[in-house]
Write a protein that holds these residues in place. Structure first.
Motif, PDB file in Angstrom:
ATOM      1  N   GLU A 163      12.169  -7.046  -3.038  1.00  0.00           N
ATOM      2  CA  GLU A 163      10.750  -6.728  -3.158  1.00  0.00           C
ATOM      3  C   GLU A 163      10.412  -5.327  -2.647  1.00  0.00           C
ATOM      4  O   GLU A 163       9.324  -4.805  -2.905  1.00  0.00           O
ATOM      5  CB  GLU A 163       9.906  -7.757  -2.412  1.00  0.00           C
ATOM      6  CG  GLU A 163      10.120  -7.765  -0.901  1.00  0.00           C
ATOM      7  CD  GLU A 163       9.398  -8.923  -0.226  1.00  0.00           C
ATOM      8  OE1 GLU A 163       8.312  -8.688   0.323  1.00  0.00           O
ATOM      9  OE2 GLU A 163       9.921 -10.051  -0.281  1.00  0.00           O
ATOM     10  N   LEU A 164      11.354  -4.692  -1.940  1.00  0.00           N
ATOM     11  CA  LEU A 164      11.114  -3.357  -1.399  1.00  0.00           C
ATOM     12  C   LEU A 164      11.709  -2.251  -2.271  1.00  0.00           C
ATOM     13  O   LEU A 164      11.454  -1.075  -2.008  1.00  0.00           O
ATOM     14  CB  LEU A 164      11.713  -3.243   0.007  1.00  0.00           C
ATOM     15  CG  LEU A 164      11.212  -4.234   1.049  1.00  0.00           C
ATOM     16  CD1 LEU A 164      11.906  -3.985   2.380  1.00  0.00           C
ATOM     17  CD2 LEU A 164       9.700  -4.131   1.210  1.00  0.00           C
ATOM     18  N   TYR A 165      12.478  -2.617  -3.279  1.00  0.00           N
ATOM     19  CA  TYR A 165      13.220  -1.618  -4.045  1.00  0.00           C
ATOM     20  C   TYR A 165      12.291  -0.573  -4.668  1.00  0.00           C
ATOM     21  O   TYR A 165      12.544   0.632  -4.558  1.00  0.00           O
ATOM     22  CB  TYR A 165      14.057  -2.296  -5.118  1.00  0.00           C
ATOM     23  CG  TYR A 165      14.981  -1.352  -5.843  1.00  0.00           C
ATOM     24  CD1 TYR A 165      16.076  -0.788  -5.189  1.00  0.00           C
ATOM     25  CD2 TYR A 165      14.754  -1.011  -7.172  1.00  0.00           C
ATOM     26  CE1 TYR A 165      16.927   0.091  -5.842  1.00  0.00           C
ATOM     27  CE2 TYR A 165      15.607  -0.140  -7.830  1.00  0.00           C
ATOM     28  CZ  TYR A 165      16.681   0.410  -7.160  1.00  0.00           C
ATOM     29  OH  TYR A 165      17.521   1.280  -7.814  1.00  0.00           O
ATOM     30  N   GLU A 166      11.252  -1.003  -5.301  1.00  0.00           N
ATOM     31  CA  GLU A 166      10.258  -0.074  -5.856  1.00  0.00           C
ATOM     32  C   GLU A 166       9.249   0.340  -4.794  1.00  0.00           C
ATOM     33  O   GLU A 166       8.939   1.532  -4.652  1.00  0.00           O
ATOM     34  CB  GLU A 166       9.527  -0.729  -7.034  1.00  0.00           C
ATOM     35  CG  GLU A 166      10.405  -1.070  -8.217  1.00  0.00           C
ATOM     36  CD  GLU A 166      10.717   0.132  -9.096  1.00  0.00           C
ATOM     37  OE1 GLU A 166      10.105   1.198  -8.881  1.00  0.00           O
ATOM     38  OE2 GLU A 166      11.581  -0.005  -9.978  1.00  0.00           O
ATOM     39  N   ALA A 167       8.746  -0.639  -4.047  1.00  0.00           N
ATOM     40  CA  ALA A 167       7.643  -0.396  -3.115  1.00  0.00           C
ATOM     41  C   ALA A 167       7.973   0.595  -2.013  1.00  0.00           C
ATOM     42  O   ALA A 167       7.125   1.398  -1.611  1.00  0.00           O
ATOM     43  CB  ALA A 167       7.185  -1.721  -2.501  1.00  0.00           C
ATOM     44  N   ARG A 168       9.192   0.560  -1.487  1.00  0.00           N
ATOM     45  CA  ARG A 168       9.574   1.463  -0.402  1.00  0.00           C
ATOM     46  C   ARG A 168      10.234   2.751  -0.886  1.00  0.00           C
ATOM     47  O   ARG A 168      10.636   3.584  -0.091  1.00  0.00           O
ATOM     48  CB  ARG A 168      10.524   0.749   0.570  1.00  0.00           C
ATOM     49  CG  ARG A 168       9.862  -0.219   1.518  1.00  0.00           C
ATOM     50  CD  ARG A 168       9.016   0.474   2.581  1.00  0.00           C
ATOM     51  NE  ARG A 168       9.756   1.468   3.336  1.00  0.00           N
ATOM     52  CZ  ARG A 168      10.499   1.201   4.403  1.00  0.00           C
ATOM     53  NH1 ARG A 168      10.646  -0.038   4.815  1.00  0.00           N
ATOM     54  NH2 ARG A 168      11.116   2.184   5.049  1.00  0.00           N
ATOM     55  N   GLY A 169      10.378   2.907  -2.191  1.00  0.00           N
ATOM     56  CA  GLY A 169      10.884   4.164  -2.722  1.00  0.00           C
ATOM     57  C   GLY A 169      12.375   4.246  -2.935  1.00  0.00           C
ATOM     58  O   GLY A 169      12.902   5.339  -3.188  1.00  0.00           O
ATOM     59  N   PHE A 170      13.088   3.121  -2.863  1.00  0.00           N
ATOM     60  CA  PHE A 170      14.531   3.158  -3.097  1.00  0.00           C
ATOM     61  C   PHE A 170      14.846   3.566  -4.537  1.00  0.00           C
ATOM     62  O   PHE A 170      15.742   4.380  -4.787  1.00  0.00           O
ATOM     63  CB  PHE A 170      15.162   1.797  -2.790  1.00  0.00           C
ATOM     64  CG  PHE A 170      15.212   1.471  -1.330  1.00  0.00           C
ATOM     65  CD1 PHE A 170      16.232   1.967  -0.530  1.00  0.00           C
ATOM     66  CD2 PHE A 170      14.236   0.684  -0.744  1.00  0.00           C
ATOM     67  CE1 PHE A 170      16.291   1.670   0.831  1.00  0.00           C
ATOM     68  CE2 PHE A 170      14.276   0.378   0.611  1.00  0.00           C
ATOM     69  CZ  PHE A 170      15.304   0.883   1.391  1.00  0.00           C
ATOM     70  N   ALA A 171      14.113   3.002  -5.508  1.00  0.00           N
ATOM     71  CA  ALA A 171      14.346   3.334  -6.909  1.00  0.00           C
ATOM     72  C   ALA A 171      14.158   4.818  -7.151  1.00  0.00           C
ATOM     73  O   ALA A 171      14.980   5.468  -7.815  1.00  0.00           O
ATOM     74  CB  ALA A 171      13.421   2.520  -7.805  1.00  0.00           C
ATOM     75  N   ALA A 172      13.086   5.374  -6.603  1.00  0.00           N
ATOM     76  CA  ALA A 172      12.821   6.802  -6.777  1.00  0.00           C
ATOM     77  C   ALA A 172      13.884   7.653  -6.103  1.00  0.00           C
ATOM     78  O   ALA A 172      14.297   8.698  -6.630  1.00  0.00           O
ATOM     79  CB  ALA A 172      11.436   7.140  -6.219  1.00  0.00           C
ATOM     80  N   THR A 173      14.344   7.222  -4.936  1.00  0.00           N
ATOM     81  CA  THR A 173      15.375   7.975  -4.213  1.00  0.00           C
ATOM     82  C   THR A 173      16.672   8.030  -5.002  1.00  0.00           C
ATOM     83  O   THR A 173      17.273   9.098  -5.149  1.00  0.00           O
ATOM     84  CB  THR A 173      15.629   7.344  -2.834  1.00  0.00           C
ATOM     85  OG1 THR A 173      14.445   7.480  -2.033  1.00  0.00           O
ATOM     86  CG2 THR A 173      16.795   8.029  -2.123  1.00  0.00           C
ATOM     87  N   PHE A 174      17.108   6.903  -5.527  1.00  0.00           N
ATOM     88  CA  PHE A 174      18.345   6.896  -6.311  1.00  0.00           C
ATOM     89  C   PHE A 174      18.201   7.753  -7.561  1.00  0.00           C
ATOM     90  O   PHE A 174      19.145   8.445  -7.964  1.00  0.00           O
ATOM     91  CB  PHE A 174      18.744   5.465  -6.661  1.00  0.00           C
ATOM     92  CG  PHE A 174      19.281   4.681  -5.505  1.00  0.00           C
ATOM     93  CD1 PHE A 174      20.330   5.174  -4.741  1.00  0.00           C
ATOM     94  CD2 PHE A 174      18.740   3.455  -5.157  1.00  0.00           C
ATOM     95  CE1 PHE A 174      20.838   4.459  -3.654  1.00  0.00           C
ATOM     96  CE2 PHE A 174      19.229   2.728  -4.082  1.00  0.00           C
ATOM     97  CZ  PHE A 174      20.280   3.234  -3.332  1.00  0.00           C
ATOM     98  N   SER A 175      17.026   7.719  -8.170  1.00  0.00           N
ATOM     99  CA  SER A 175      16.792   8.557  -9.344  1.00  0.00           C
ATOM    100  C   SER A 175      16.854  10.037  -8.978  1.00  0.00           C
ATOM    101  O   SER A 175      17.451  10.849  -9.695  1.00  0.00           O
ATOM    102  CB  SER A 175      15.422   8.228  -9.955  1.00  0.00           C
ATOM    103  OG  SER A 175      15.150   9.043 -11.064  1.00  0.00           O
TER     104      SER A 175
END
Length: 213
Positions: A163-175
């Protein structure tokens, strides 16, 4: 306070409620002695075994940095399948003391994953982590340092609360990491096994697996 009352106060919700490194350190200092029994065993916590499975499937090898090692559950799961050099890094000295007694680490280092890590560039062939990238703990800001201490071609296997992958910015960081990493894979896996009883144990987890360019 009796040990029974203390164990009831130290639970998943207490872990999710911490907000600062100091709160994190205090919580796990109190929980260290009973963590493996009162949480990991009682909740059928299988995230460490999931990390070990992916690590071995992807041909992981040492030296390995166990980031947010806690009591050494990931290293135990890896060592059950394969012998390799592993170092533990965690904010909690009492948790590291429990891990040390298991005899699975080459060395154990206390410190904060949100700060500069006390390791040279390219020190590790693999980085693993289970249960660290979650509520109130460590966010995607740690990725730069984990990559810095990883050698070229190093394997990284990290769990993230789904539930934190998008909300905490992990997706954006990996991108944003772009060409700094390759072979990126994201798997949804159970955090807890069939023996889990709490409603929180239905939560989903993710394993991010990738290599450093």
């Amino acid at each position: 306070m009796t040990q029974e009352k203390e164990d009831k106060r130290l639970d998943l919700q207490a872990a999710y409620s911490v907000r600062t490194p100091a709160e994190n350190e205090a919580l796990y200092a109190a929980w260290a002695k009973t963590y493996d029994e009162s949480f990991a065993a009682a909740s059928d916590y299988i995230f460490p075994q999931q990390v070990a499975r992916v690590f071995h499937e992807q041909g992981g090898h040492g030296p390995v940095l166990d980031a947010g090692a806690g009591t050494g559950l990931v290293a135990e799961a890896i060592a059950a399948r394969k012998t390799c050099l592993m170092d533990a890094f965690d904010i909690s000295e009492p948790m590291l003391s429990i891990a040390k007694a298991k005899g699975v680490y080459r060395r154990l280092v206390q410190g904060d994953l949100t700060q500069k890590l006390p390791f040279d560039d390219g020190s590790y062939a693999s980085v693993v982590s289970a249960g660290t990238f979650t509520h109130g703990h460590v966010g995607p800001e740690a990725m730069d340092e984990l990559l810095r201490v990883s050698a070229s071609g190093a394997l990284l296997v990290l769990t993230i609360k789904a539930e934190l992958y998008e909300a905490r910015g992990f997706a954006a960081t990996f991108s944003d990491l772009g060409m700094q990493i390759y072979d990126f894979q994201l798997q949804e896996v159970p955090i807890y096994g069939a023996g889990a009883q709490s409603s929180d144990t239905l939560d989903a987890g993710l394993i991010a697996c990738f290599r450093k360019t």
